[in-house]
Motif scaffolding. Structure first.
Motif, PDB file in Angstrom:
ATOM      1  N   LEU A  88      -7.855   8.446   3.158  1.00  0.00           N
ATOM      2  CA  LEU A  88      -7.393   9.167   2.704  1.00  0.00           C
ATOM      3  C   LEU A  88      -5.581   8.613   2.659  1.00  0.00           C
ATOM      4  O   LEU A  88      -5.050   9.441   1.717  1.00  0.00           O
ATOM      5  N   SER A  89      -5.437   6.981   2.996  1.00  0.00           N
ATOM      6  CA  SER A  89      -4.061   7.373   2.866  1.00  0.00           C
ATOM      7  C   SER A  89      -4.141   6.961   1.364  1.00  0.00           C
ATOM      8  O   SER A  89      -2.604   6.932   1.475  1.00  0.00           O
ATOM      9  N   LEU A  90      -5.150   6.057   0.392  1.00  0.00           N
ATOM     10  CA  LEU A  90      -4.666   6.244  -0.875  1.00  0.00           C
ATOM     11  C   LEU A  90      -4.156   7.385  -1.745  1.00  0.00           C
ATOM     12  O   LEU A  90      -4.063   7.104  -2.471  1.00  0.00           O
ATOM     13  N   LEU A  91      -4.369   8.687  -0.861  1.00  0.00           N
ATOM     14  CA  LEU A  91      -4.200   9.069  -1.953  1.00  0.00           C
ATOM     15  C   LEU A  91      -2.669   9.887  -1.927  1.00  0.00           C
ATOM     16  O   LEU A  91      -2.113  10.849  -2.959  1.00  0.00           O
ATOM     17  N   TYR A  92      -2.458   9.474  -1.032  1.00  0.00           N
ATOM     18  CA  TYR A  92      -0.572   9.741  -0.934  1.00  0.00           C
ATOM     19  C   TYR A  92       0.355   9.017  -2.451  1.00  0.00           C
ATOM     20  O   TYR A  92       1.191   9.315  -3.269  1.00  0.00           O
ATOM     21  N   LEU A  93      -1.243   8.357  -3.313  1.00  0.00           N
ATOM     22  CA  LEU A  93      -0.682   7.152  -4.366  1.00  0.00           C
ATOM     23  C   LEU A  93      -0.258   8.363  -5.438  1.00  0.00           C
ATOM     24  O   LEU A  93       0.123   8.289  -6.245  1.00  0.00           O
ATOM     25  N   LEU A  94      -1.990   9.526  -5.509  1.00  0.00           N
ATOM     26  CA  LEU A  94      -2.381  10.805  -5.905  1.00  0.00           C
ATOM     27  C   LEU A  94      -0.298  12.301  -6.095  1.00  0.00           C
ATOM     28  O   LEU A  94      -0.965  12.937  -6.741  1.00  0.00           O
ATOM     29  N   VAL A  95       0.199  11.974  -4.788  1.00  0.00           N
ATOM     30  CA  VAL A  95       0.583  12.905  -4.779  1.00  0.00           C
ATOM     31  C   VAL A  95       1.508  12.938  -5.712  1.00  0.00           C
ATOM     32  O   VAL A  95       2.569  12.082  -5.977  1.00  0.00           O
ATOM     33  N   VAL A 104      -2.750  16.749   1.932  1.00  0.00           N
ATOM     34  CA  VAL A 104      -3.177  15.180   2.449  1.00  0.00           C
ATOM     35  C   VAL A 104      -2.644  14.461   4.436  1.00  0.00           C
ATOM     36  O   VAL A 104      -3.192  14.319   4.747  1.00  0.00           O
ATOM     37  N   SER A 105      -1.125  14.784   4.073  1.00  0.00           N
ATOM     38  CA  SER A 105      -0.291  14.962   5.345  1.00  0.00           C
ATOM     39  C   SER A 105      -1.854  15.548   6.606  1.00  0.00           C
ATOM     40  O   SER A 105      -1.899  15.048   7.547  1.00  0.00           O
ATOM     41  N   ILE A 111      -7.407  13.885  11.206  1.00  0.00           N
ATOM     42  CA  ILE A 111      -8.163  12.614  11.533  1.00  0.00           C
ATOM     43  C   ILE A 111      -7.951  11.444  12.413  1.00  0.00           C
ATOM     44  O   ILE A 111      -8.160  10.918  13.103  1.00  0.00           O
ATOM     45  N   ASP A 112      -6.803  11.427  11.846  1.00  0.00           N
ATOM     46  CA  ASP A 112      -6.455  10.068  12.369  1.00  0.00           C
ATOM     47  C   ASP A 112      -5.526  10.162  14.177  1.00  0.00           C
ATOM     48  O   ASP A 112      -5.999   9.301  15.165  1.00  0.00           O
ATOM     49  N   ARG A 113      -5.872  11.611  14.018  1.00  0.00           N
ATOM     50  CA  ARG A 113      -5.367  11.680  16.281  1.00  0.00           C
ATOM     51  C   ARG A 113      -6.147  11.860  16.793  1.00  0.00           C
ATOM     52  O   ARG A 113      -6.878  11.315  18.294  1.00  0.00           O
ATOM     53  N   GLY A 114      -7.554  12.151  15.657  1.00  0.00           N
ATOM     54  CA  GLY A 114      -8.684  11.811  16.928  1.00  0.00           C
ATOM     55  C   GLY A 114      -9.309  10.532  16.628  1.00  0.00           C
ATOM     56  O   GLY A 114     -10.082  10.834  17.732  1.00  0.00           O
ATOM     57  N   ALA A 115      -9.134   9.522  15.454  1.00  0.00           N
ATOM     58  CA  ALA A 115      -9.981   8.344  15.541  1.00  0.00           C
ATOM     59  C   ALA A 115      -8.857   7.850  17.067  1.00  0.00           C
ATOM     60  O   ALA A 115      -9.248   7.056  17.447  1.00  0.00           O
ATOM     61  N   VAL A 171      -1.428   0.167  -0.624  1.00  0.00           N
ATOM     62  CA  VAL A 171      -2.722  -0.241  -0.664  1.00  0.00           C
ATOM     63  C   VAL A 171      -2.571  -1.515  -0.056  1.00  0.00           C
ATOM     64  O   VAL A 171      -3.826  -1.522   1.049  1.00  0.00           O
ATOM     65  N   LEU A 172      -1.750  -2.883   0.170  1.00  0.00           N
ATOM     66  CA  LEU A 172      -1.828  -3.106   1.367  1.00  0.00           C
ATOM     67  C   LEU A 172      -2.569  -3.133   2.800  1.00  0.00           C
ATOM     68  O   LEU A 172      -3.791  -3.840   3.394  1.00  0.00           O
ATOM     69  N   ASP A 173      -1.535  -1.619   3.128  1.00  0.00           N
ATOM     70  CA  ASP A 173      -1.854  -1.093   4.420  1.00  0.00           C
ATOM     71  C   ASP A 173      -2.979  -0.587   4.995  1.00  0.00           C
ATOM     72  O   ASP A 173      -3.919  -1.076   5.484  1.00  0.00           O
ATOM     73  N   ALA A 174      -4.105  -0.372   3.278  1.00  0.00           N
ATOM     74  CA  ALA A 174      -5.444   0.015   3.076  1.00  0.00           C
ATOM     75  C   ALA A 174      -6.198  -0.886   2.892  1.00  0.00           C
ATOM     76  O   ALA A 174      -7.419  -1.179   3.651  1.00  0.00           O
TER      77      ALA A 174
END
Length: 408
Positions: A88-95, A104-105, A111-115, A171-174
């Motif tokens: 999902l974080s990579l979808l930011y690149l399409l925003v 996306v946010s 999902i992140d808070r649940g994780a 990309v590096l973060d992902a």
């Protein structure tokens, strides 16, 4: 724990995974706002509004996903959720528009808070007693180191200030987060908690003692935003200290947490010692707020000195409060529903993060020095309340445990 690494066992791969993922977090914390404003073309107001709405939706996920971790086991669920966050974080690149950014946010934050709640349940499953505090302290120190490293790497993107450079950080973060997720598979699988047909499903939401302690902890946790939100504006607009003082205070905080978080957790072995540590933290936070207030009345040298001492006193209080929080969040929870309870604890922390900027804007930044004092008294009062409220919550937990034993 000895040396720089935890003892061999399940905590070691979890620590490595934490380091990798937090380097990625540091990358995005440094460049994301600039990317969305300078490259995508969103306004600061749109970014802030989108993240606020996402944060509100994120409050809904921690308890249900924590409960799912109890029923299905936290390790595999955490890996799945982590991989979903990466994608999902990579979808930011399409925003390209605000509405795309908002969607996306929201999904990513839910999902992140649940994780986060599932991760806490995993820590509870692989540690016991005082070792949980040491484990959380170690992981928090690793978190700070990872974020610092990520911020350092992100400087290259800031230097080039191009779309390609910023996108490379995403990309590096992902990539780092994907590797981190698979590293977690080295942690032994945790068996699901047996399902009970007796009693309510949402036990954590009915536990008034736990909810009370979580609320107090959330009120005290407003202090985490002081250096990020209040201090930069306070230093620039209300003191004669040079602007670089802001960086100095952040360095003091980050270095002290990285070096002493584990050491500060020693001696916190039960709810009583955790509550006492938090009470002390409240008094130290009061002292630090007074020091910050005093910085507005002196020349540049005096202001720097008061701010630096205030930051040092605050971070000592932060170490004690966080260590106490680590133990209370686990030990006051029912063992058969740790995921659900950690969801409640994480939700309370998320609420604290959301309200902190408003509190700081109204008190120290709105009222000046008196606002700092009021904020400090708030922390001290909460600290004083911790021992009696924790005693009450612990007594309720023992009583509930005895009733479960009799029922069995």
């Amino acid at each position: 724990m000895r040396g720089l690494l935890p003892a061999p066992g399940p905590l070691r791969p979890l620590a490595l995974a934490t380091l990798l993922s937090r380097v990625g977090n540091g990358l995005l914390m440094t460049v994301s706002v600039l990317y969305f404003t300078r490259i995508v073309g969103l306004s600061i107001a749109q970014v802030g509004l989108g993240l606020t709405i996402a944060g509100l939706f994120g409050l809904l996920s921690a308890v249900p996903l924590g409960h799912l971790a109890d029923r299905r086991g936290p390790r595999t669920l955490f890996v799945v959720l982590s991989l979903m966050v990466c994608g999902l974080s990579l979808l930011y690149l399409l925003v390209q528009t605000f509405w795309q950014f908002l969607v996306v946010s929201v999904v990513l934050t839910v999902i992140d808070r649940g994780a986060g709640a599932v991760r806490a349940a995993l820590i509870a499953a692989i540690t016991q007693g005082a070792d949980r505090v040491a484990a959380r302290a170690y992981l928090r120190a690793v978190t700070n180191i990872g974020i610092m490293a990520g911020a350092g790497i992100a400087v290259f993107a800031l230097h080039f200030d191009t779309s390609t450079a910023y996108r490379l950080m995403f990309v590096l973060d992902a990539t780092l987060s994907i590797v981190a997720a698979f590293v977690v598979l080295a942690v032994p699988r945790v068996a699901p908690q047996p399902k009970s047909d007796d009693g309510p499903v949402w036990v954590a939401l009915r536990d008034r003692g736990y909810l009370a302690v979580a609320a107090l902890n959330a009120g005290m946790s407003i202090q985490y935003a002081v250096l990020d939100v209040a201090i930069p504006l306070w230093v620039v607009d209300h003191t004669d200290a040079p602007r670089w003082t802001v960086a100095l205070l952040l360095i003091i905080n980050t270095v002290v947490v990285a070096l002493f978080q584990v050491r500060s957790s020693r001696g916190i072995a039960d709810p009583t010692t955790a509550a006492r540590a938090t009470r002390t933290a409240g008094l130290l936070l009061l002292a630090s707020m007074v020091l910050f207030a005093g910085a507005s009345w002196g020349n540049a040298a005096l202001a720097i000195g008061l701010l630096a001492v205030g930051a040092l006193v605050q971070v000592i209080g932060e170490l004690l409060q966080s260590s106490g929080s680590f133990l209370l969040g686990f030990d006051l929870a029912a063992d058969h529903a740790q995921g659900q309870y950690q969801g409640v604890w994480n939700t309370s922390m998320s609420i604290s993060t959301m309200v902190a900027p408003t509190v700081l804007a109204l008190l120290p930044l709105g009222l000046g020095a008196p606002g700092w004092v009021i904020l400090g008294v708030w922390f001290a009062l909460i600290g004083v309340l911790f021992p009696p409220v924790v005693r009450w919550a612990a007594a309720r937990r023992r009583q509930a445990g005895q009733m479960q034993t009799v029922g069995a």
